[in-house]
Every structure is written in structure tokens, then in C-alpha cells.
Design a protein around this motif. Structure first.
Motif, PDB file in Angstrom:
ATOM      1  N   LEU A   1       1.372  -2.077   3.415  1.00 31.94           N
ATOM      2  CA  LEU A   1       1.625  -3.241   2.567  1.00 31.94           C
ATOM      3  C   LEU A   1       2.527  -2.808   1.411  1.00 31.94           C
ATOM      4  O   LEU A   1       2.809  -1.621   1.241  1.00 31.94           O
ATOM      5  CB  LEU A   1       0.303  -3.800   2.027  1.00 31.94           C
ATOM      6  CG  LEU A   1      -0.738  -4.197   3.067  1.00 31.94           C
ATOM      7  CD1 LEU A   1      -2.089  -4.376   2.411  1.00 31.94           C
ATOM      8  CD2 LEU A   1      -0.320  -5.465   3.764  1.00 31.94           C
TER       9      LEU A   1
ATOM     10  N   VAL B   1       1.533 -11.347   3.717  1.00 34.13           N
ATOM     11  CA  VAL B   1       0.106 -10.987   3.623  1.00 34.13           C
ATOM     12  C   VAL B   1      -0.650 -11.612   4.787  1.00 34.13           C
ATOM     13  O   VAL B   1      -1.494 -10.955   5.413  1.00 34.13           O
ATOM     14  CB  VAL B   1      -0.485 -11.447   2.268  1.00 34.13           C
ATOM     15  CG1 VAL B   1      -2.002 -11.293   2.270  1.00 34.13           C
ATOM     16  CG2 VAL B   1       0.113 -10.671   1.124  1.00 34.13           C
TER      17      VAL B   1
ATOM     18  N   VAL C   1      -3.806  -6.445  -4.210  1.00 33.42           N
ATOM     19  CA  VAL C   1      -3.443  -6.772  -2.823  1.00 33.42           C
ATOM     20  C   VAL C   1      -4.488  -6.202  -1.869  1.00 33.42           C
ATOM     21  O   VAL C   1      -4.971  -6.894  -0.954  1.00 33.42           O
ATOM     22  CB  VAL C   1      -2.026  -6.236  -2.488  1.00 33.42           C
ATOM     23  CG1 VAL C   1      -1.735  -6.395  -1.008  1.00 33.42           C
ATOM     24  CG2 VAL C   1      -0.977  -6.945  -3.319  1.00 33.42           C
TER      25      VAL C   1
END
Length: 195
Positions: free
Chosen positions: A114, A123, A160
Motif C-alpha cells: 500500500l 484501497v 491506512v
């Protein structure tokens, strides 16, 4: 007529000797003449206890039945030996070992990379991959690589990772929480066991 009996007898002796030599090269069990005890606790071919007997007598009983004498518990006092067809025993053991290896689930570690500045659509795409891996039974390693000045904003990367972990909390446990290693932040997810 006498010569044919002699040849048959010699062939029989050769066969028994050869069979015992080939089988006795196995390292897992002591077999036949490799047993070095004076007396042994004997279990016959039917699985019945024959009691404690001299090794010579046990070997003679095994030879009469054309089977092998196998030391199955060498640390016992006296050692426990069993009369059995050792070749058949090894074959069945190898079949059992293959069956257990076949039924084992090999867990792999899949990595999903990521970014700290990842967009919402990306995402969702990465999340689908994570869910697919976890449902397949594999562990997932989530990693964020910080480039340049991004390292000063580690909290964005942690957000995240925590968000992805929150999204999959029904099917996965966090095995290792987010931790910075060099310029990478890593989190490992483990699939929950179905019961």
C-alpha cells in the motif's frame, strides 16, 4: 532327487538371508540380528504377548513364520520386540505419511503493498485482494513503503493499515500490529480459524 532338495533348501536359505539383509539396512528400527539384547519381551504376529524369551528363541520363532523380529521399544527393560512382516509395515507407514502430508494445509504469506497517500478506489481494490487471500487461508503482510519526506508522516501510513485491519476484522486477527522497520511499516494479518 537328493540334489534338487539341496538346491531348493539352499535357495530358501539364500532368500531368507537376502531378505533379512536388505530389510535390516533401515535405520529406524532394530531388526532381526541387529537386536543386541539377551532377552526380549515378545509380541507374536497376532499381537498376543508371548512373555519374556531369549533373543535366539524369538529369532527362531520369526524365521519359522518367515517374518521379521522388530525391536519396537528399545528403551524398555527388557526391549519389546514384535514378529511382523517389516516390509509391509514400512509400506503402510509410508502410505500414512503421504496421506497426512496430503491433508496438511500449507499456509503462505501473501504481501499486499500500500501507499501512505493511497486513494479510496485503490484501497477497495487492495482490500478485495486481502479478503481473497484470507478466505483462502493464507496470512497477509500489509506493507507501506515511505518515500522521501513521507517518513515524517508515519501516522498516515498507520491510519491506512488500521483501516484495512478494521475492514477485515470479521475474518482476520492482527498477528503483528503496525510497526516501522526502516522505511517500511508492516502489519501481518492471520485468518480466523473456522470452527
Amino acid at each position: 532327487m537328493g540334489a534338487s532338495y539341496v538346491h531348493t533348501f539352499l535357495f530358501y536359505l539364500y532368500y531368507i538371508f537376502w531378505r533379512w539383509q536388505v530389510i535390516s539396512k533401515d535405520q529406524q528400527h532394530q531388526i532381526n540380528e541387529a537386536i543386541r539384547a539377551r532377552e526380549v519381551r515378545l509380541i507374536d504376529a497376532n499381537g498376543d504377548q508371548a512373555g519374556i524369551v531369549a533373543l535366539r528363541d524369538a529369532l527362531k520363532m520369526a524365521q519359522e513364520q518367515n517374518l521379521d523380529l522388530v525391536n519396537i521399544a528399545p528403551q524398555a527393560k527388557p526391549p519389546v520386540c514384535r514378529i511382523m512382516n517389516y516390509g509391509k509395515f514400512r509400506y503402510e507407514q509410508s502410505k500414512k505419511d503421504k496421506e497426512t502430508r496430503k491433508n496438511q494445509k500449507i499456509v503462505q504469506l501473501k504481501e499486499v503493498r500500500l501507499s501512505a497517500s493511497i486513494e479510496e478506489n485503490d484501497v477497495q481494490t487492495k482490500l478485495k485482494h486481502v479478503i481473497k487471500f484470507l478466505q483462502h487461508g493464507d496470512k497477509v503482510k500489509l506493507s507501506i513503503r515511505f518515500r522521501g519526506r513521507q517518513i515524517t508522516h508515519q501516522e498516515l501510513g498507520r491510519k491506512v493499515l488500521d483501516r484495512v485491519a478494521q475492514e477485515v476484522k470479521e475474518i482476520a486477527d492482527v498477528e503483528r500490529p503496525a510497526k516501522l522497520e526502516g522505511r517500511q511499516m508492516i502489519m501481518i494479518l492471520n485468518p480466523k480459524q473456522q470452527s
